[in-house]
Design a protein around this motif. Sequence first.
Motif, PDB file in Angstrom:
ATOM      1  N   LEU A 100       0.837  -1.194   0.000  1.00 18.84           N
ATOM      2  CA  LEU A 100       0.000   0.000   0.000  1.00 18.84           C
ATOM      3  C   LEU A 100       0.874   1.248   0.000  1.00 18.84           C
ATOM      4  CD1 LEU A 100      -2.412  -1.098   2.900  1.00 18.84           C
ATOM      5  CD2 LEU A 100      -2.549  -1.723   0.473  1.00 18.84           C
ATOM      6  N   TYR A 101       0.232   2.385  -0.214  1.00 23.43           N
ATOM      7  CA  TYR A 101       0.930   3.672  -0.160  1.00 23.43           C
ATOM      8  C   TYR A 101       0.204   4.579   0.829  1.00 23.43           C
ATOM      9  CZ  TYR A 101       2.388   8.412  -1.306  1.00 23.43           C
ATOM     10  OH  TYR A 101       2.841   9.701  -1.215  1.00 23.43           O
ATOM     11  N   VAL A 102       0.974   5.267   1.676  1.00 16.32           N
ATOM     12  CA  VAL A 102       0.434   6.274   2.593  1.00 16.32           C
ATOM     13  C   VAL A 102       1.363   7.476   2.550  1.00 16.32           C
ATOM     14  CG1 VAL A 102      -0.031   6.876   4.999  1.00 16.32           C
ATOM     15  CG2 VAL A 102      -0.709   4.634   4.137  1.00 16.32           C
ATOM     16  N   GLY A 103       0.819   8.666   2.401  1.00 13.15           N
ATOM     17  CA  GLY A 103       1.654   9.858   2.371  1.00 13.15           C
ATOM     18  C   GLY A 103       0.896  11.101   2.788  1.00 13.15           C
ATOM     19  N   VAL A 104       1.648  12.099   3.226  1.00 13.80           N
ATOM     20  CA  VAL A 104       1.087  13.404   3.586  1.00 13.80           C
ATOM     21  C   VAL A 104       1.989  14.479   3.019  1.00 13.80           C
ATOM     22  CG1 VAL A 104       0.367  14.959   5.434  1.00 13.80           C
ATOM     23  CG2 VAL A 104       0.156  12.487   5.751  1.00 13.80           C
ATOM     24  N   THR A 105       1.391  15.478   2.402  1.00 11.22           N
ATOM     25  CA  THR A 105       2.141  16.623   1.916  1.00 11.22           C
ATOM     26  C   THR A 105       1.223  17.831   1.926  1.00 11.22           C
ATOM     27  OG1 THR A 105       3.611  17.412   0.147  1.00 11.22           O
ATOM     28  CG2 THR A 105       1.588  16.288  -0.541  1.00 11.22           C
ATOM     29  N   MET A 106       1.707  18.954   1.422  1.00 18.37           N
ATOM     30  CA  MET A 106       0.887  20.162   1.335  1.00 18.37           C
ATOM     31  C   MET A 106       0.324  20.298  -0.067  1.00 18.37           C
ATOM     32  SD  MET A 106      -0.479  22.895   2.583  1.00 18.37           S
ATOM     33  CE  MET A 106       0.302  23.124   4.176  1.00 18.37           C
ATOM     34  N   ASP A 107      -0.981  20.433  -0.165  1.00 21.38           N
ATOM     35  CA  ASP A 107      -1.623  20.728  -1.440  1.00 21.38           C
ATOM     36  C   ASP A 107      -1.694  22.243  -1.570  1.00 21.38           C
ATOM     37  OD1 ASP A 107      -3.300  21.201  -3.592  1.00 21.38           O
ATOM     38  OD2 ASP A 107      -4.625  19.507  -3.151  1.00 21.38           O
ATOM     39  N   ARG A 108      -0.757  22.819  -2.300  1.00 21.26           N
ATOM     40  CA  ARG A 108      -0.674  24.276  -2.372  1.00 21.26           C
ATOM     41  C   ARG A 108      -1.851  24.868  -3.148  1.00 21.26           C
ATOM     42  NH1 ARG A 108       3.835  25.664   0.018  1.00 21.26           N
ATOM     43  NH2 ARG A 108       5.551  24.163   0.121  1.00 21.26           N
ATOM     44  N   GLU A 110      -4.929  23.871  -2.910  1.00 19.86           N
ATOM     45  CA  GLU A 110      -6.037  23.972  -1.965  1.00 19.86           C
ATOM     46  C   GLU A 110      -5.668  24.758  -0.711  1.00 19.86           C
ATOM     47  OE1 GLU A 110      -9.143  22.942  -2.374  1.00 19.86           O
ATOM     48  OE2 GLU A 110      -8.710  22.178  -4.392  1.00 19.86           O
ATOM     49  N   GLY A 111      -4.371  24.933  -0.491  1.00 21.52           N
ATOM     50  CA  GLY A 111      -3.932  25.635   0.708  1.00 21.52           C
ATOM     51  C   GLY A 111      -4.112  24.824   1.972  1.00 21.52           C
ATOM     52  N   GLU A 112      -4.100  23.489   1.843  1.00 23.30           N
ATOM     53  CA  GLU A 112      -4.293  22.608   2.993  1.00 23.30           C
ATOM     54  C   GLU A 112      -3.416  21.369   2.858  1.00 23.30           C
ATOM     55  OE1 GLU A 112      -8.936  23.191   4.424  1.00 23.30           O
ATOM     56  OE2 GLU A 112      -8.472  21.663   2.912  1.00 23.30           O
ATOM     57  N   PRO A 113      -3.086  20.753   4.002  1.00 26.38           N
ATOM     58  CA  PRO A 113      -2.421  19.453   3.918  1.00 26.38           C
ATOM     59  C   PRO A 113      -3.349  18.435   3.280  1.00 26.38           C
ATOM     60  CG  PRO A 113      -2.324  20.357   6.150  1.00 26.38           C
ATOM     61  CD  PRO A 113      -3.293  21.197   5.380  1.00 26.38           C
ATOM     62  N   ALA A 135      -6.790   5.861  -8.428  1.00 25.26           N
ATOM     63  CA  ALA A 135      -6.280   4.843  -7.508  1.00 25.26           C
ATOM     64  C   ALA A 135      -5.707   5.470  -6.237  1.00 25.26           C
ATOM     65  CB  ALA A 135      -5.206   4.006  -8.194  1.00 25.26           C
ATOM     66  N   ILE A 136      -5.579   6.787  -6.205  1.00 29.77           N
ATOM     67  CA  ILE A 136      -5.068   7.480  -5.015  1.00 29.77           C
ATOM     68  C   ILE A 136      -6.201   8.265  -4.373  1.00 29.77           C
ATOM     69  CG2 ILE A 136      -3.392   9.132  -4.130  1.00 29.77           C
ATOM     70  CD1 ILE A 136      -1.692   8.585  -6.604  1.00 29.77           C
ATOM     71  N   VAL A 137      -6.545   7.903  -3.157  1.00 24.51           N
ATOM     72  CA  VAL A 137      -7.574   8.615  -2.399  1.00 24.51           C
ATOM     73  C   VAL A 137      -6.926   9.786  -1.674  1.00 24.51           C
ATOM     74  CG1 VAL A 137      -9.193   8.458  -0.474  1.00 24.51           C
ATOM     75  CG2 VAL A 137      -9.028   6.590  -2.126  1.00 24.51           C
ATOM     76  N   ARG A 138      -7.543  10.947  -1.788  1.00 30.29           N
ATOM     77  CA  ARG A 138      -7.010  12.154  -1.153  1.00 30.29           C
ATOM     78  C   ARG A 138      -8.008  12.693  -0.144  1.00 30.29           C
ATOM     79  NH1 ARG A 138      -5.520  11.841  -6.421  1.00 30.29           N
ATOM     80  NH2 ARG A 138      -3.356  12.371  -6.978  1.00 30.29           N
ATOM     81  N   GLU A 139      -7.512  13.002   1.033  1.00 23.20           N
ATOM     82  CA  GLU A 139      -8.346  13.561   2.093  1.00 23.20           C
ATOM     83  C   GLU A 139      -7.681  14.832   2.608  1.00 23.20           C
ATOM     84  OE1 GLU A 139     -11.741  13.577   4.556  1.00 23.20           O
ATOM     85  OE2 GLU A 139     -11.238  12.127   2.990  1.00 23.20           O
ATOM     86  N   HIS A 140      -8.299  15.981   2.359  1.00 25.59           N
ATOM     87  CA  HIS A 140      -7.728  17.245   2.803  1.00 25.59           C
ATOM     88  C   HIS A 140      -8.019  17.472   4.280  1.00 25.59           C
ATOM     89  CE1 HIS A 140      -7.526  17.963  -1.570  1.00 25.59           C
ATOM     90  NE2 HIS A 140      -6.519  18.755  -1.253  1.00 25.59           N
ATOM     91  N   VAL A 141      -7.095  18.198   4.915  1.00 28.22           N
ATOM     92  CA  VAL A 141      -7.142  18.362   6.362  1.00 28.22           C
ATOM     93  C   VAL A 141      -7.124  19.839   6.714  1.00 28.22           C
ATOM     94  CG1 VAL A 141      -6.013  17.793   8.549  1.00 28.22           C
ATOM     95  CG2 VAL A 141      -5.860  16.200   6.619  1.00 28.22           C
ATOM     96  N   ASP A 142      -8.024  20.236   7.608  1.00 28.18           N
ATOM     97  CA  ASP A 142      -7.989  21.589   8.148  1.00 28.18           C
ATOM     98  C   ASP A 142      -6.865  21.644   9.179  1.00 28.18           C
ATOM     99  OD1 ASP A 142      -8.322  23.981   9.527  1.00 28.18           O
ATOM    100  OD2 ASP A 142     -10.503  23.929   9.365  1.00 28.18           O
ATOM    101  N   SER A 183       6.679  17.684  12.960  1.00 32.54           N
ATOM    102  CA  SER A 183       8.072  17.764  12.528  1.00 32.54           C
ATOM    103  C   SER A 183       8.352  18.926  11.586  1.00 32.54           C
ATOM    104  CB  SER A 183       8.480  16.457  11.838  1.00 32.54           C
ATOM    105  OG  SER A 183       8.283  15.356  12.685  1.00 32.54           O
ATOM    106  N   ASP A 184       7.346  19.752  11.282  1.00 34.73           N
ATOM    107  CA  ASP A 184       7.511  20.791  10.260  1.00 34.73           C
ATOM    108  C   ASP A 184       7.976  20.162   8.956  1.00 34.73           C
ATOM    109  OD1 ASP A 184       6.840  23.387  11.458  1.00 34.73           O
ATOM    110  OD2 ASP A 184       8.487  22.958  12.822  1.00 34.73           O
ATOM    111  N   ALA A 185       7.388  19.024   8.619  1.00 37.20           N
ATOM    112  CA  ALA A 185       7.781  18.315   7.404  1.00 37.20           C
ATOM    113  C   ALA A 185       7.076  18.905   6.192  1.00 37.20           C
ATOM    114  CB  ALA A 185       7.448  16.824   7.524  1.00 37.20           C
ATOM    115  N   THR A 186       7.708  18.766   5.047  1.00 32.02           N
ATOM    116  CA  THR A 186       7.036  19.096   3.790  1.00 32.02           C
ATOM    117  C   THR A 186       6.437  17.845   3.162  1.00 32.02           C
ATOM    118  OG1 THR A 186       9.093  18.823   2.533  1.00 32.02           O
ATOM    119  CG2 THR A 186       8.583  21.039   3.364  1.00 32.02           C
ATOM    120  N   GLU A 187       6.980  16.693   3.550  1.00 34.43           N
ATOM    121  CA  GLU A 187       6.486  15.429   2.998  1.00 34.43           C
ATOM    122  C   GLU A 187       6.856  14.286   3.938  1.00 34.43           C
ATOM    123  OE1 GLU A 187       7.491  12.498  -0.790  1.00 34.43           O
ATOM    124  OE2 GLU A 187       7.869  14.648  -0.958  1.00 34.43           O
ATOM    125  N   VAL A 188       5.892  13.412   4.181  1.00 28.97           N
ATOM    126  CA  VAL A 188       6.148  12.150   4.871  1.00 28.97           C
ATOM    127  C   VAL A 188       5.407  11.074   4.098  1.00 28.97           C
ATOM    128  CG1 VAL A 188       5.928  10.799   7.002  1.00 28.97           C
ATOM    129  CG2 VAL A 188       6.338  13.267   7.136  1.00 28.97           C
TER     130      VAL A 188
END
Length: 382
Positions: A100-108, A110-113, A135-142, A183-188
């Motif tokens: 599987l794939y799991v990831g988090v980044t900033m969607d610039r 939308e202005g949200e993670p 095939a990639i599900v995206r869930e935006h986060v406030d 972690s102030d990450a740009t991508e995990v």
Amino acid sequence: MKLHEYQAKQVFAEAGLPTPGSALATTVDEVVEAAEDLGYPVAVKAQVHVGGRGKAGGIKLAENESEVREAAESILGMDLKGYTVEKVLVEEAVDFTNELYVGVTMDRGEGEPVVMVSEQGGVDIEEVAHENPDAIVREHVDPAFGLHPYQARKAVYDAGIDQDVAGDVAKIVQTVYELWDDSDATEVEINPVMITSDREAVAADAVMKIDEDALFRQPDFADMEEEAAEDELEAKANDYGFDYVRLDGNVGIIGNGAGLVMTTLDLVDYYGGKPANFLDIGGGAKAERVTNALDMVFSDENVDAVVFNIFGGITRGDEVAKGINAALEQFDEIPKPVVVRLAGTNAAEGREILNDDLVTVEETLEGAVQRTVEYANEEGDQ
């Protein structure tokens, strides 16, 4: 700042994410010893900041001492997409049934993670996004509230993850987001999350990129920065104060502004070349900075030709030209063709000053890029 896999795995483990047992090694004997301690089978994984390590021969499975020694001898010291492998991660092999794939980044946009989950892990996620974006599900986060547990569960269920492991995967998604935020990450990302034959979810890979501008409040990651530096060129870039990213092409690119450099990269690609780097030397182009930039680019064995894209603003074009001449005159021999495009204040005067015995001068950026790509192709064919 991109962490090595072994560094990111340490962070993952401390956060409670399930990771395989592993050990870092820098010699063949250390690899064999680590494999004996972990128990066979093991994976030997090159620790370099490039994708596609497996396809390039940088990841090998070993079932016994003979195989692990052979793998270590093959990987340690190898050139992997321009990087010399100096250390490997020896890791327990995972008997998996699904990736599987799991990831988090900033969607610039939308202005949200954005949290991303896919059942098509284990391959280049950009390739999946291009060929099968659904095939990639995206869930935006406030960001004010963070990722709610129901959002993690929803992303997992929408991705079609098997119900018997969906809860465990949702916990991984939740933890990955919290790591990204804390972690102030740009991508995990974890690619892949392996589902074992015992129906357990394991983080078989680990990617973390930390915002360098936030390192002042991330002392643990700041301590990792020097160790995470990939090679001599990246270390030099830090010393010189340059913004530098090494790529896998053969056209060296130097500019005095991020926008100029990005435009040059795009044009190199447009005219059929392959950029070797992003190198922004910042405002102005004094002789010392130009010399340092050339030292870096000339040190990259992949570079066959170099293009300067310089805009004379506060620093006038004639001053820039003097700086380039002074820098090049310090070399006994110019090892690779250099093309210069000057624009802005006193650009015409600067072009007159440039020593055309040392460089090729072009008035337009398009002309400079095309000429450099031609030189690189000619050098590469020799």
